[in-house]
Design an enzyme around this catalytic site. Structure first.
Site, PDB file in Angstrom:
ATOM      1  N   ASP A 192      50.580  44.850  36.604  1.00  0.00           N
ATOM      2  CA  ASP A 192      50.838  45.789  37.740  1.00  0.00           C
ATOM      3  C   ASP A 192      50.464  47.221  36.497  1.00  0.00           C
ATOM      4  O   ASP A 192      49.647  46.593  35.392  1.00  0.00           O
ATOM      5  CB  ASP A 192      51.906  46.559  37.879  1.00  0.00           C
ATOM      6  CG  ASP A 192      53.026  46.594  36.555  1.00  0.00           C
ATOM      7  OD1 ASP A 192      52.599  46.701  35.406  1.00  0.00           O
ATOM      8  OD2 ASP A 192      54.051  45.724  36.562  1.00  0.00           O
ATOM      9  N   ASP A 212      31.119  44.197  46.981  1.00  0.00           N
ATOM     10  CA  ASP A 212      32.069  42.663  46.571  1.00  0.00           C
ATOM     11  C   ASP A 212      30.929  41.753  47.443  1.00  0.00           C
ATOM     12  O   ASP A 212      31.163  42.439  49.401  1.00  0.00           O
ATOM     13  CB  ASP A 212      33.240  42.492  47.149  1.00  0.00           C
ATOM     14  CG  ASP A 212      34.377  41.018  47.433  1.00  0.00           C
ATOM     15  OD1 ASP A 212      34.481  40.790  46.713  1.00  0.00           O
ATOM     16  OD2 ASP A 212      34.611  40.600  48.680  1.00  0.00           O
ATOM     17  N   ASP A 265      52.433  43.155  32.611  1.00  0.00           N
ATOM     18  CA  ASP A 265      53.181  43.065  33.324  1.00  0.00           C
ATOM     19  C   ASP A 265      54.615  44.069  33.500  1.00  0.00           C
ATOM     20  O   ASP A 265      55.242  43.459  32.619  1.00  0.00           O
ATOM     21  CB  ASP A 265      54.034  41.563  34.616  1.00  0.00           C
ATOM     22  CG  ASP A 265      55.362  42.121  35.011  1.00  0.00           C
ATOM     23  OD1 ASP A 265      56.069  42.852  35.482  1.00  0.00           O
ATOM     24  OD2 ASP A 265      55.807  41.456  35.070  1.00  0.00           O
ATOM     25  N   GLU A 293      28.035  42.892  43.902  1.00  0.00           N
ATOM     26  CA  GLU A 293      27.886  40.995  43.475  1.00  0.00           C
ATOM     27  C   GLU A 293      27.033  40.280  44.811  1.00  0.00           C
ATOM     28  O   GLU A 293      26.674  39.965  45.964  1.00  0.00           O
ATOM     29  CB  GLU A 293      29.017  40.769  43.804  1.00  0.00           C
ATOM     30  CG  GLU A 293      29.540  39.373  43.540  1.00  0.00           C
ATOM     31  CD  GLU A 293      30.963  38.394  44.482  1.00  0.00           C
ATOM     32  OE1 GLU A 293      31.512  37.637  44.265  1.00  0.00           O
ATOM     33  OE2 GLU A 293      30.431  39.349  45.832  1.00  0.00           O
TER      34      GLU A 293
HETATM   35  C1  GLC Z   1      33.440  38.252  46.367  1.00  0.00           C
HETATM   36  C2  GLC Z   1      35.191  37.838  45.281  1.00  0.00           C
HETATM   37  C3  GLC Z   1      35.963  36.956  45.665  1.00  0.00           C
HETATM   38  C4  GLC Z   1      36.387  36.875  47.419  1.00  0.00           C
HETATM   39  C5  GLC Z   1      35.329  37.161  48.141  1.00  0.00           C
HETATM   40  C6  GLC Z   1      36.012  37.601  49.477  1.00  0.00           C
HETATM   41  O1  GLC Z   1      33.150  36.553  45.494  1.00  0.00           O
HETATM   42  O2  GLC Z   1      34.651  38.158  44.261  1.00  0.00           O
HETATM   43  O3  GLC Z   1      37.414  36.435  44.033  1.00  0.00           O
HETATM   44  O4  GLC Z   1      37.220  34.942  47.290  1.00  0.00           O
HETATM   45  O5  GLC Z   1      34.631  38.034  47.456  1.00  0.00           O
HETATM   46  O6  GLC Z   1      35.895  38.449  49.437  1.00  0.00           O
END
Ligand code: GLC
Length: 593
Positions: free
Chosen positions: A68, A239, A60, A293
């Protein structure tokens, strides 16, 4: 990779520096010269080491208690010294922060708490000056309910952007269209107006899912990607990317599917068509790195996302290993052979050509040393180093989560009021509020599993605010920052931080540790994780004692060790030629053989 390059480089690295590396004097060893023809064979996103920054908790610079972008810029030399090549920045976009930035209101604007676009540009320029690339978080399965598209869409069936989201009428009795659960509790369907249609949200109701079947949505996403790529970012962590395509008939889930909804959600009909389109239209036009992911995706489906000829992504994160201690939301005890079996399944599925991302933690997981190691004062440092050895020596691109390079630990939560995370608070409300689980039981579970353990501020110094902030931190700082912090580890050769530096330097020196084949040579051993990395004559064996007892270990397959490449200091290393080694508690050694 050619045999020639491997053996030549390994031999020269060993001849020049193996003893120095093992002693911990390797940080100054220069990497192979850039531009070397052989080195060019392996792309930067395979050779590089990635460091994940959760900007809210990193540094920060203005004393408002929230990390930030200028705070990141101030610490780039720290990352450079560590040997980081790529930063993955968790979402930095304008957001109402229902899910800490994973609910994006404006994809082209920087979150005001984090700074301005000028701050972003400066941060990126300073990274590039240091040879560090940046990948950003692409969160496009859903937006925030405050995104302009949804603000418009929710006004009614004829709204211009209505079809950017997924709407269905309720059942005759007014209940949701089907039985889909949200990952954050309750139904995955909510109404924007009383009596109106329902919209779909796999996560919080403030995170409506985008309708990828609408070509305008896809073009909108590609434009966002181009906007950031044109600024100079080098790719994306995507994501929950397998969730983007939905079976738009929305069948009810079976009882079995309801136990793990990520699986059915991750198997929509058009995901791969969309990823190919994204690659053809956007990614292929830039020099990028992509990591998905991959929740809900089995190991043997990895190639569907990552096989180069399919032109989708470079690599995905698999979560079986990190979920080895989970039974749904509950924690369960785990064994080393179970963990090894998870990795073995993955590497078997990947074969010698496939590629993956290796990691110990991220912002959704507990702290690595508390999760898989032993975070008691006696074993914390050694076990953190042992885990680092595992992760950085496995085959794949290593991702280090901020603070793990210091051996930061879980936070000692004593009350639900200390949690920030929406998933923890919703789980508490549902299970404890619903009378199914006692408060003590849930607190014990969250002390093992909560996402907030990795979200507490980075521990830079022993001082007040841990060098993270001069103000009141947005989430409590772990009281152990007086003992565990970057400042005290910087110049200490035996620190976890110094060991991470050595490991990263070693990986850059010895190519077989990057792209050599992986094999678990003793899957059944209860406390030793032993695996090899090989490419022709270039051979290394990694030995890790996952217990706080010494182990007298006979190497399988007639392996005789040669000089150690690195050792975490858990005990003496074996003499060249040894076929038996004594591994001290949490000792980790990499030998050539
Ligand atoms: C992924 C992210 C997580 C988030 C979810 C919804 O799993 O890593 O932090 O809550 O997606 O976007």
């Amino acid at each position: 990779m050619s045999f020639f390059r491997a053996s030549l480089t390994l031999a020269s690295a060993l001849a020049l520096s193996a003893p120095a590396l093992a002693r911990g004097e390797a940080t100054s060893v220069a990497a192979e010269p850039a531009g070397d023809a052989a080195a060019a064979e392996v792309p930067w996103w395979k050779t590089g080491v990635v460091y994940q920054i959760y900007p809210r908790s990193f540094a920060d610079s203005d004393g408002n208690g929230v990390g930030d972008l200028n705070g990141i810029t101030q610490h780039l030399d720290y990352l450079k010294d560590l040997g980081v090549d790529v930063v993955w920045l968790s979402p930095h976009f304008d957001s109402p922060n229902v899910d800490n930035g994973y609910d994006i209101r404006d994809y082209r604007k920087v979150m005001s708490e984090f700074g301005t676009m000028a701050d972003f540009d400066r941060m990126l320029a300073e990274m590039r000056k240091r040879g560090i690339r940046l990948i950003i978080d692409l969160v496009v399965n859903h937006s925030s309910d405050q995104h302009a598209w949804f603000e418009n869409a929710k006004t009614g069936p004829d709204a211009k952007y209505r079809d950017y989201y997924i709407w269905r009428p309720g059942k005759a009795d007014g209940s949701p269209p089907n039985n889909y659960p949200s990952f954050f509790g309750g139904s995955a369907w909510s109404r924007a107006t009383p009596g109106g249609d329902y919209y779909l949200h796999y996560f919080a109701r403030q995170q409506p899912d985008l309708n990828w079947d609408n070509p305008q949505v896809r073009e909108g996403v590609y434009d966002i990607m181009r906007f950031w790529l044109d600024k100079g970012v080098s790719g994306f962590r995507m994501d929950v990317i397998p969730l983007i395509s939905k079976d738009q008939t929305f069948p009810d889930l079976s009882a079995e599917q309801l136990a793990d909804p990520a699986k059915p959600y991750a198997h929509g009909p058009r995901t791969h068509e969309y990823l190919r389109e994204m690659n053809d239209k956007v990614l292929s036009k830039y020099d990028t790195m992509t990591v998905g992911e991959a929740i809900g995706i089995a190991d043997d489906e990895d190639h569907l996302f990552t096989a180069p000829e399919r032109r989708e992504l470079n690599m995905i994160f698999h979560f079986d290993a990190s979920n080895v201690d989970r039974d749904g939301w509950r924690w369960k005890p785990w064994t080393l052979p179970e963990l090894k079996a998870d990795y073995d399944r993955l590497y078997t599925a990947l074969g010698d050509k496939g590629w993956t991302a290796t990691f110990l933690a991220n912002h959704d997981k507990p702290r690595a040393v508390s999760h898989f190691g032993n975070d008691s004062p006696k074993w914390r440092e050694l076990s953190a180093k042992a885990l680092a050895t595992m992760s950085l020596m496995q085959r794949g691109t290593p991702f280090i989560y901020q603070g793990d390079e210091l051996g930061m630990t879980n936070f000692p939560f004593t009350s639900i009021d200390q949690f920030d995370d929406i998933s923890a608070r919703n789980l508490w409300r549902e299970k404890v509020g619903g009378g199914q689980v006692s408060a003590a039981d849930m607190l014990a579970t969250l002390n093992r599993t909560s996402r907030d353990h990795t979200r507490t501020p980075m521990q830079w110094t022993a001082g007040e605010g841990a060098g993270f902030t001069t103000g009141k931190p947005w989430l409590a700082i772990n009281p152990n920052h007086d003992r565990i912090n970057a400042q005290s580890q910087q110049a200490k050769p035996g620190s976890v931080l110094s060991y991470y530096r050595r490991l990263i330097a070693l990986r850059k020196q010895v190519p077989v540790l990057v792209d050599g084949a992986y094999r678990d040579i003793d899957p059944g051993h209860a406390s030793v994780y032993a695996f090899t990395r090989t490419d022709g004559d270039a051979r290394a064996v990694v030995l890790i004692n996952f217990s706080d007892q010494p182990v007298d270990y006979a190497l399988p397959d007639g392996i005789a060790v040669q000089a150690p490449l690195i050792d975490n200091g858990g005990g003496p290393t074996a003499a060249p030629g040894a076929r038996r080694v004594t591994l001290g508690p949490w000792q980790a050694t990499v030998y050539r053989y």
